[in-house]
Design a protein around this motif. Structure first.
Motif, PDB file in Angstrom:
ATOM      1  N   MET A   1       0.850  -1.160   0.000  1.00 17.61           N
ATOM      2  CA  MET A   1       0.000   0.000   0.000  1.00 17.61           C
ATOM      3  C   MET A   1       0.900   1.228   0.000  1.00 17.61           C
ATOM      4  O   MET A   1       1.854   1.312   0.750  1.00 17.61           O
ATOM      5  CB  MET A   1      -0.881  -0.011   1.251  1.00 17.61           C
ATOM      6  CG  MET A   1      -1.744   1.198   1.376  1.00 17.61           C
ATOM      7  SD  MET A   1      -2.661   1.336   2.924  1.00 17.61           S
ATOM      8  CE  MET A   1      -3.346  -0.250   3.141  1.00 17.61           C
ATOM      9  N   ARG A   2       0.600   2.177  -0.854  1.00 13.25           N
ATOM     10  CA  ARG A   2       1.410   3.391  -0.877  1.00 13.25           C
ATOM     11  C   ARG A   2       0.661   4.511  -0.152  1.00 13.25           C
ATOM     12  O   ARG A   2      -0.559   4.504  -0.062  1.00 13.25           O
ATOM     13  CB  ARG A   2       1.755   3.790  -2.300  1.00 13.25           C
ATOM     14  CG  ARG A   2       0.596   4.231  -3.145  1.00 13.25           C
ATOM     15  CD  ARG A   2       1.053   4.532  -4.581  1.00 13.25           C
ATOM     16  NE  ARG A   2      -0.007   5.146  -5.329  1.00 13.25           N
ATOM     17  CZ  ARG A   2      -0.207   6.457  -5.413  1.00 13.25           C
ATOM     18  NH1 ARG A   2       0.606   7.288  -4.822  1.00 13.25           N
ATOM     19  NH2 ARG A   2      -1.216   6.944  -6.112  1.00 13.25           N
ATOM     20  N   TYR A   3       1.414   5.431   0.370  1.00 19.14           N
ATOM     21  CA  TYR A   3       0.840   6.537   1.119  1.00 19.14           C
ATOM     22  C   TYR A   3       0.634   7.734   0.220  1.00 19.14           C
ATOM     23  O   TYR A   3       1.420   8.001  -0.677  1.00 19.14           O
ATOM     24  CB  TYR A   3       1.751   6.916   2.286  1.00 19.14           C
ATOM     25  CG  TYR A   3       1.867   5.795   3.275  1.00 19.14           C
ATOM     26  CD1 TYR A   3       0.854   5.553   4.186  1.00 19.14           C
ATOM     27  CD2 TYR A   3       2.969   4.958   3.279  1.00 19.14           C
ATOM     28  CE1 TYR A   3       0.942   4.517   5.083  1.00 19.14           C
ATOM     29  CE2 TYR A   3       3.064   3.917   4.174  1.00 19.14           C
ATOM     30  CZ  TYR A   3       2.050   3.700   5.074  1.00 19.14           C
ATOM     31  OH  TYR A   3       2.134   2.664   5.957  1.00 19.14           O
ATOM     32  N   ILE A   4      -0.421   8.472   0.475  1.00 21.74           N
ATOM     33  CA  ILE A   4      -0.746   9.688  -0.263  1.00 21.74           C
ATOM     34  C   ILE A   4      -0.817  10.826   0.753  1.00 21.74           C
ATOM     35  O   ILE A   4      -1.483  10.700   1.784  1.00 21.74           O
ATOM     36  CB  ILE A   4      -2.100   9.556  -0.988  1.00 21.74           C
ATOM     37  CG1 ILE A   4      -2.067   8.382  -1.965  1.00 21.74           C
ATOM     38  CG2 ILE A   4      -2.456  10.850  -1.705  1.00 21.74           C
ATOM     39  CD1 ILE A   4      -3.421   8.048  -2.553  1.00 21.74           C
ATOM     40  N   ASN A   5      -0.147  11.916   0.466  1.00 22.49           N
ATOM     41  CA  ASN A   5      -0.194  13.074   1.338  1.00 22.49           C
ATOM     42  C   ASN A   5      -1.580  13.700   1.207  1.00 22.49           C
ATOM     43  O   ASN A   5      -1.993  14.098   0.117  1.00 22.49           O
ATOM     44  CB  ASN A   5       0.897  14.066   0.937  1.00 22.49           C
ATOM     45  CG  ASN A   5       0.977  15.242   1.874  1.00 22.49           C
ATOM     46  OD1 ASN A   5      -0.023  15.698   2.429  1.00 22.49           O
ATOM     47  ND2 ASN A   5       2.186  15.741   2.055  1.00 22.49           N
ATOM     48  N   ALA A   6      -2.297  13.790   2.322  1.00 19.02           N
ATOM     49  CA  ALA A   6      -3.656  14.327   2.305  1.00 19.02           C
ATOM     50  C   ALA A   6      -3.683  15.758   1.756  1.00 19.02           C
ATOM     51  O   ALA A   6      -4.627  16.142   1.070  1.00 19.02           O
ATOM     52  CB  ALA A   6      -4.259  14.297   3.708  1.00 19.02           C
ATOM     53  N   GLY A   7      -2.636  16.523   2.016  1.00 17.11           N
ATOM     54  CA  GLY A   7      -2.562  17.894   1.519  1.00 17.11           C
ATOM     55  C   GLY A   7      -2.485  17.970   0.005  1.00 17.11           C
ATOM     56  O   GLY A   7      -2.879  18.970  -0.602  1.00 17.11           O
ATOM     57  N   ASP A   8      -1.991  16.909  -0.628  1.00 17.31           N
ATOM     58  CA  ASP A   8      -1.908  16.877  -2.087  1.00 17.31           C
ATOM     59  C   ASP A   8      -3.213  16.431  -2.734  1.00 17.31           C
ATOM     60  O   ASP A   8      -3.403  16.627  -3.931  1.00 17.31           O
ATOM     61  CB  ASP A   8      -0.795  15.909  -2.542  1.00 17.31           C
ATOM     62  CG  ASP A   8       0.585  16.373  -2.117  1.00 17.31           C
ATOM     63  OD1 ASP A   8       0.750  17.579  -1.823  1.00 17.31           O
ATOM     64  OD2 ASP A   8       1.497  15.522  -2.070  1.00 17.31           O
ATOM     65  N   LEU A   9      -4.086  15.824  -1.959  1.00 18.53           N
ATOM     66  CA  LEU A   9      -5.275  15.199  -2.523  1.00 18.53           C
ATOM     67  C   LEU A   9      -6.582  15.861  -2.104  1.00 18.53           C
ATOM     68  O   LEU A   9      -7.481  16.030  -2.923  1.00 18.53           O
ATOM     69  CB  LEU A   9      -5.296  13.711  -2.116  1.00 18.53           C
ATOM     70  CG  LEU A   9      -6.463  12.889  -2.597  1.00 18.53           C
ATOM     71  CD1 LEU A   9      -6.378  12.699  -4.105  1.00 18.53           C
ATOM     72  CD2 LEU A   9      -6.468  11.536  -1.897  1.00 18.53           C
ATOM     73  N   LEU A  10      -6.669  16.235  -0.857  1.00 21.70           N
ATOM     74  CA  LEU A  10      -7.945  16.706  -0.304  1.00 21.70           C
ATOM     75  C   LEU A  10      -8.027  18.226  -0.253  1.00 21.70           C
ATOM     76  O   LEU A  10      -7.000  18.907  -0.192  1.00 21.70           O
ATOM     77  CB  LEU A  10      -8.114  16.148   1.117  1.00 21.70           C
ATOM     78  CG  LEU A  10      -8.059  14.626   1.241  1.00 21.70           C
ATOM     79  CD1 LEU A  10      -8.085  14.221   2.707  1.00 21.70           C
ATOM     80  CD2 LEU A  10      -9.204  13.989   0.484  1.00 21.70           C
ATOM     81  N   PRO A  11      -9.238  18.744  -0.239  1.00 21.18           N
ATOM     82  CA  PRO A  11      -9.408  20.198  -0.087  1.00 21.18           C
ATOM     83  C   PRO A  11      -8.833  20.664   1.258  1.00 21.18           C
ATOM     84  O   PRO A  11      -8.870  19.927   2.249  1.00 21.18           O
ATOM     85  CB  PRO A  11     -10.924  20.395  -0.114  1.00 21.18           C
ATOM     86  CG  PRO A  11     -11.491  19.143  -0.682  1.00 21.18           C
ATOM     87  CD  PRO A  11     -10.512  18.060  -0.397  1.00 21.18           C
ATOM     88  N   GLU A  12      -8.323  21.886   1.273  1.00 18.76           N
ATOM     89  CA  GLU A  12      -7.668  22.415   2.469  1.00 18.76           C
ATOM     90  C   GLU A  12      -8.572  22.374   3.694  1.00 18.76           C
ATOM     91  O   GLU A  12      -8.136  22.023   4.796  1.00 18.76           O
ATOM     92  CB  GLU A  12      -7.204  23.847   2.209  1.00 18.76           C
ATOM     93  CG  GLU A  12      -6.372  24.426   3.324  1.00 18.76           C
ATOM     94  CD  GLU A  12      -5.890  25.832   3.012  1.00 18.76           C
ATOM     95  OE1 GLU A  12      -5.695  26.584   3.986  1.00 18.76           O
ATOM     96  OE2 GLU A  12      -5.710  26.166   1.835  1.00 18.76           O
TER      97      GLU A  12
END
Length: 87
Positions: A1-12
């Motif tokens: 499983m790879r990690y995704i930075n929430a700041g790169d994906l989700l609205p602020e």
């Protein structure tokens, strides 16, 4: 499983809301149960086993014995029996 930075994906605003509960930690977001794939669907293992089992049933209908099929498919005769008599 790879990690995704929430700041790169989700609205602020959503990131700020999440930070109220957790910061600097890994958070697992489960799959929506209505969209979850069954065992072997993603890898193709389920389809491969379905094809193998159908070939076993076909050979059995054409006269192959449970023992012969067990040898050919590296399964026990009882496992072959479960395949040919199921359904």
């Amino acid at each position: 499983m790879r990690y995704i930075n929430a700041g790169d994906l989700l609205p602020e605003a959503l990131v700020r809301e999440l930070q109220r509960y957790v910061q600097g930690a890994c958070l697992y977001v489960p799959v929506d149960p209505t969209r979850r794939k069954g065992w072997g669907e993603r890898s193709g293992a389920r389809a491969m086993l379905d094809r193998r089992n159908e070939a076993i049933r076909r050979a059995f209908r054409q006269g192959a014995s449970l023992e012969e099929l067990g040898e050919a498919y590296h399964l026990s005769p009882s496992a072959i029996g479960k395949i040919v008599y199921w359904k």
